[in-house]
Design an enzyme around this catalytic site. Structure first.
Site, PDB file in Angstrom:
ATOM      1  CG  MET A 190      17.140 -10.080  16.173  1.00  0.00           C
ATOM      2  SD  MET A 190      18.247 -11.066  16.754  1.00  0.00           S
ATOM      3  CE  MET A 190      18.827 -12.028  15.032  1.00  0.00           C
ATOM      4  CD  GLU A 204      -1.852  -3.318  -3.514  1.00  0.00           C
ATOM      5  OE1 GLU A 204      -1.927  -3.534  -2.159  1.00  0.00           O
ATOM      6  OE2 GLU A 204      -2.762  -3.008  -4.313  1.00  0.00           O
ATOM      7  CG  PHE A 238     -10.506   7.691  -5.750  1.00  0.00           C
ATOM      8  CD1 PHE A 238     -10.678   7.817  -4.478  1.00  0.00           C
ATOM      9  CD2 PHE A 238     -10.496   6.504  -6.259  1.00  0.00           C
ATOM     10  CE1 PHE A 238     -10.760   6.579  -3.683  1.00  0.00           C
ATOM     11  CE2 PHE A 238     -10.771   5.371  -5.857  1.00  0.00           C
ATOM     12  CZ  PHE A 238     -10.953   5.340  -4.348  1.00  0.00           C
ATOM     13  CD  GLN A 239      -7.573   3.697  -5.274  1.00  0.00           C
ATOM     14  OE1 GLN A 239      -7.639   3.526  -6.554  1.00  0.00           O
ATOM     15  NE2 GLN A 239      -8.096   3.104  -4.306  1.00  0.00           N
ATOM     16  CE  LYS A 281      -8.934   3.976 -15.660  1.00  0.00           C
ATOM     17  NZ  LYS A 281     -10.443   3.924 -14.659  1.00  0.00           N
TER      18      LYS A 281
HETATM   19  C1  LIG Z   1       8.813  -4.724   8.848  1.00  0.00           C
HETATM   20  C2  LIG Z   1       9.799  -4.777  10.148  1.00  0.00           C
HETATM   21  N1  LIG Z   1       9.511  -4.150  11.332  1.00  0.00           N
HETATM   22  C3  LIG Z   1      10.332  -4.363  12.510  1.00  0.00           C
HETATM   23  C4  LIG Z   1      11.597  -4.922  12.302  1.00  0.00           C
HETATM   24  C5  LIG Z   1      12.388  -5.110  13.506  1.00  0.00           C
HETATM   25  N2  LIG Z   1      12.641  -6.290  13.803  1.00  0.00           N
HETATM   26  C6  LIG Z   1      13.509  -7.143  13.581  1.00  0.00           C
HETATM   27  S1  LIG Z   1      13.665  -8.667  13.974  1.00  0.00           S
HETATM   28  C7  LIG Z   1      12.198  -8.448  14.831  1.00  0.00           C
HETATM   29  C8  LIG Z   1      11.324  -9.583  15.442  1.00  0.00           C
HETATM   30  C9  LIG Z   1      11.047 -10.777  14.787  1.00  0.00           C
HETATM   31  O1  LIG Z   1      10.019 -11.606  15.467  1.00  0.00           O
HETATM   32  P1  LIG Z   1       9.794 -12.905  14.623  1.00  0.00           P
HETATM   33  O2  LIG Z   1       9.299 -12.826  13.328  1.00  0.00           O
HETATM   34  O3  LIG Z   1       8.795 -13.489  15.491  1.00  0.00           O
HETATM   35  O4  LIG Z   1      11.161 -13.791  14.592  1.00  0.00           O
HETATM   36  P2  LIG Z   1      12.345 -14.196  15.659  1.00  0.00           P
HETATM   37  O5  LIG Z   1      13.152 -13.448  16.069  1.00  0.00           O
HETATM   38  O6  LIG Z   1      11.603 -14.607  16.765  1.00  0.00           O
HETATM   39  O7  LIG Z   1      12.632 -15.519  14.906  1.00  0.00           O
HETATM   40  C10 LIG Z   1      11.829  -7.119  14.827  1.00  0.00           C
HETATM   41  C11 LIG Z   1      10.415  -6.847  15.172  1.00  0.00           C
HETATM   42  C12 LIG Z   1      11.586  -5.545  10.993  1.00  0.00           C
HETATM   43  N3  LIG Z   1      13.009  -6.002  10.650  1.00  0.00           N
HETATM   44  N4  LIG Z   1      11.146  -5.426  10.027  1.00  0.00           N
END
Ligand SMILES: Cc1ncc(C[n+]2csc(CCOP(=O)(O)OP(=O)(O)O)c2C)c(N)n1
Length: 591
Positions: free
Chosen positions: A501, A78, A140-141, A190
């Site tokens: 990042m 979803e 349920f749900q 429902k």
């Molecule tokens: C759902 C979610 N969880 C955690 C984060 C925190 N976060 C921001 S950037 C990042 C790393 C992303 O890694 P990747 O997808 O490998 O991309 P890269 O930065 O290596 O290009 C994280 C964990 C987020 N933005 N979204």
């Protein structure tokens, strides 16, 4: 007529005419279930595609959908459905619709709804719910979908009767698209979708009490703002996502060019002004260009259009555009002076207000020296990176190589992380609705399901998703519906074996302690793609890049390219969180 009645009727006569009458009566009865009203409301609003996953509480709606020409795309999850609907909304300008069940079917949507809410994207979520007499029983749900989603929707409606459920759906569709766009939801118990009604839904419309915002801003305020802008020495336009939402890119381009005003865009505003125009300073803010941030920091009049001045753009409020008088155009009065004080608030539709400003401008600002200064900044702080051939591929190079090979109007979707920023920085956006990303919520995993929605909204346009290895892992199951629907999309994974990042911030702000950010155990993405039935490709070095791009673009169906890139490349320029835009760092030592 209820389904228990036909037995009596067939007893009365076995004659074929009566039998067909009975069948048509049955049909009428079926058509007038609450579930059919839901579908009729979607049809009346000219909804062509819906995204979702089935489940007990929503089965009556799916059953009614089977009789409709609406194309339903069954997603694998979803969350993916909500991102696909979101991207559909961004690309088409019409609300993207999800249909999911109660409980987990609703809670799995929450990230996508929150995402749409922060980016003002039009989506409508139709969620199943337990029958009304079971609400509160921990059935349920059962989950309190209204309670969970009320802080992250523009409006949510609990349907209470088969007589009004169609209008509830029409209202949700109209509200999502009207004024400042955003997510709406209808929770469908429902018993409401299975009960009968003879009431036809009306045309989708906003409720009478809803104040439709006027398109045009107050003319006196427009006049005063135009005079200030025309008298500026250092005028600057900040173009936000609202320009795209209002279809005002043409008006913006004409206005900026006629009056020679340089343009910075926000991240959601990418594509609202062509980046190949000399006046374009591209994206401002945390990872914006040095020249955009210098212009923001030194302008004397700032015309912000359809932007909420979010903190990733402004950095510290006290150091943002410190010398500027601010003209703020926005459809939503709640945005005025929320983050940045507006000296000239102009409440209205971006396109209409740009036209008003155009008509009210007493002359062109005398800004030649200022334009020269912006050109000097472009020369002083160029975007760039080095590509030593004996080192791992630079991720920025992959973005540029893809851009060069792709069609001019190709749509880019992204995950979140460094790759999102490189996709924003190194792709040249020239058209609105070609940047499809999670700007406000920063949702990893947005890119792949968004590519599904984008492609279905624009089947004749090329769609490329940039994903990180971490982001792709979150929603890679979206490749399954992409294969099932035979969508010609390319997912480009900038695989740096890190949640990059995070690694960059650990290096910069946590004494280089790379705790849990190195992912040397990632799956083989090309093989994973093949397992889904997509084309899987891999590029380890510069020499392999042109060929894999060509193969992906030539393939009629989804391709996933696993680009192995420099594990420790960083995103620059960077303004640290809450910092001063004028003091951006060009490398780690500058932080
Ligand atoms: C759902 C979610 N969880 C955690 C984060 C925190 N976060 C921001 S950037 C990042 C790393 C992303 O890694 P990747 O997808 O490998 O991309 P890269 O930065 O290596 O290009 C994280 C964990 C987020 N933005 N979204």
């Amino acid at each position: 007529m209820s389904k228990s009645h036909p037995t009596n009727e067939s007893e009365a006569s076995a004659d074929t005419e009566e039998l067909s009458e009975e069948a048509s009566d049955e049909q009428t009865a079926k058509k007038t279930k609450g579930a059919h009203s839901v579908v009729t409301a979607l049809e009346k609003a000219e909804v062509e595609i819906t995204f979702g996953v089935q489940g007990g509480a929503i089965m009556p709606v799916y059953d009614a959908l089977a009789d409709s020409d609406i194309h339903h795309v069954s997603m694998a999850h979803e969350q993916g459905a909500s991102h696909a609907a979101d991207a559909y909304g961004i690309v088409s300008g019409k609300p993207g619709v999800t249909i999911t069940t109660s409980g987990p079917g609703a809670t799995n949507l929450v990230t996508g709804i929150a995402d749409a809410n922060l980016d003002s994207d039009p989506i409508v979520s139709l969620t199943g719910q337990v029958p009304q007499d079971m609400v509160g029983n921990d059935a349920f749900q059962e989950t309190n979908t209204m309670g969970i989603t009320s802080p992250i929707t523009k409006a949510n409606i609990f349907a209470t009767s088969p007589d009004t459920v169609g209008d509830d759906v029409g209202t949700a569709l109209a509200l999502a698209a009207e004024g400042r766009q955003g997510p709406t939801l209808v929770d469908l118990p429902k018993n409401v979708t299975t009960s009968e009604t003879e009431v036809e839904p009306s045309e989708p419309t906003v409720p009478e009490a809803y104040q439709v915002p006027p398109d045009e801003a107050d003319p006196h305020s427009v006049e005063a703002a135009a005079e200030t802008l025309a008298a500026a020495d250092r005028p600057l336009i900040l173009s936000g996502g609202g320009v795209i939402k209002s279809e005002a890119s043409d008006q913006l381009r004409e206005f900026a060019i006629e009056y020679g005003i340089p343009v910075v865009t926000t991240m959601p505003g990418l594509g609202s002004f062509p980046e190949d125009n000399a006046l374009a300073l591209e994206m401002g803010g945390m990872h914006g260009t040095g020249y955009a941030n210098m212009a923001l920091s030194h302008c004397d009049v700032l015309l912000g259009i359809g932007t909420r001045f979010d903190d990733r753009l402004t950095g510290g409020i006290e150091t943002f555009a410190p010398e500027a008088e601010v003209i703020h155009v926005d459809i939503d009065p709640a945005e005025i002076s929320k983050n940045i004080h507006a000296d000239y608030p102009l409440i209205g539709d971006a396109g209409a207000v740009i036209e008003q400003l155009h008509a009210a401008m007493p002359g062109e600002p005398d800004a030649e020296a200022w334009r020269d200064r912006t050109m000097e900044w472009k020369a002083t702080y160029p975007m760039g990176y080095e590509t030593p051939q004996d080192e791992a591929v630079k991720p920025q190079f992959v973005v540029e190589a893809m851009d060069e090979a792709a069609a001019d109007d190709a749509i880019v979707t992204t995950g979140v992380g460094q790759h999102q920023m490189w996709a924003a920085q190194y792709w040249t956006y020239t058209e609105p609705r070609t940047w499809v990303s999670s700007n406000g919520l920063g949702t990893m995993g947005y890119g792949a399901p968004a590519a599904v929605g984008a492609k279905l909204a624009a089947p004749d346009t090329q769609v490329i998703a940039f994903e990180g290895d971490g982001s792709f892992l979150m929603t890679s199951q979206a490749i399954a519906p992409a294969v099932r629907e035979n969508l010609d999309i390319t997912v480009a994974i900038l695989n740096n074996s890190y949640v990059g990042m995070i690694r960059q911030w650990q290096d910069a702000f946590y004494d280089e302690r790379r705790y849990e950010s190195e992912w040397d155990w990632g799956p083989d993405f090309a093989t994973l793609a093949e397992a889904y039935g997509a084309q899987g490709l891999r590029a380890m070095g510069y020499d392999e890049i042109p060929e894999v791009i060509e193969e992906a673009f030539a393939y009629d169906g989804p391709s996933v390219i696993d680009f192995h890139v420099d594990p420790v490349a960083d995103v620059y320029p960077m303004v640290p969180s809450g910092g001063n835009n004028a003091e951006f760092a060009l490398e780690a030592d500058h932080l």
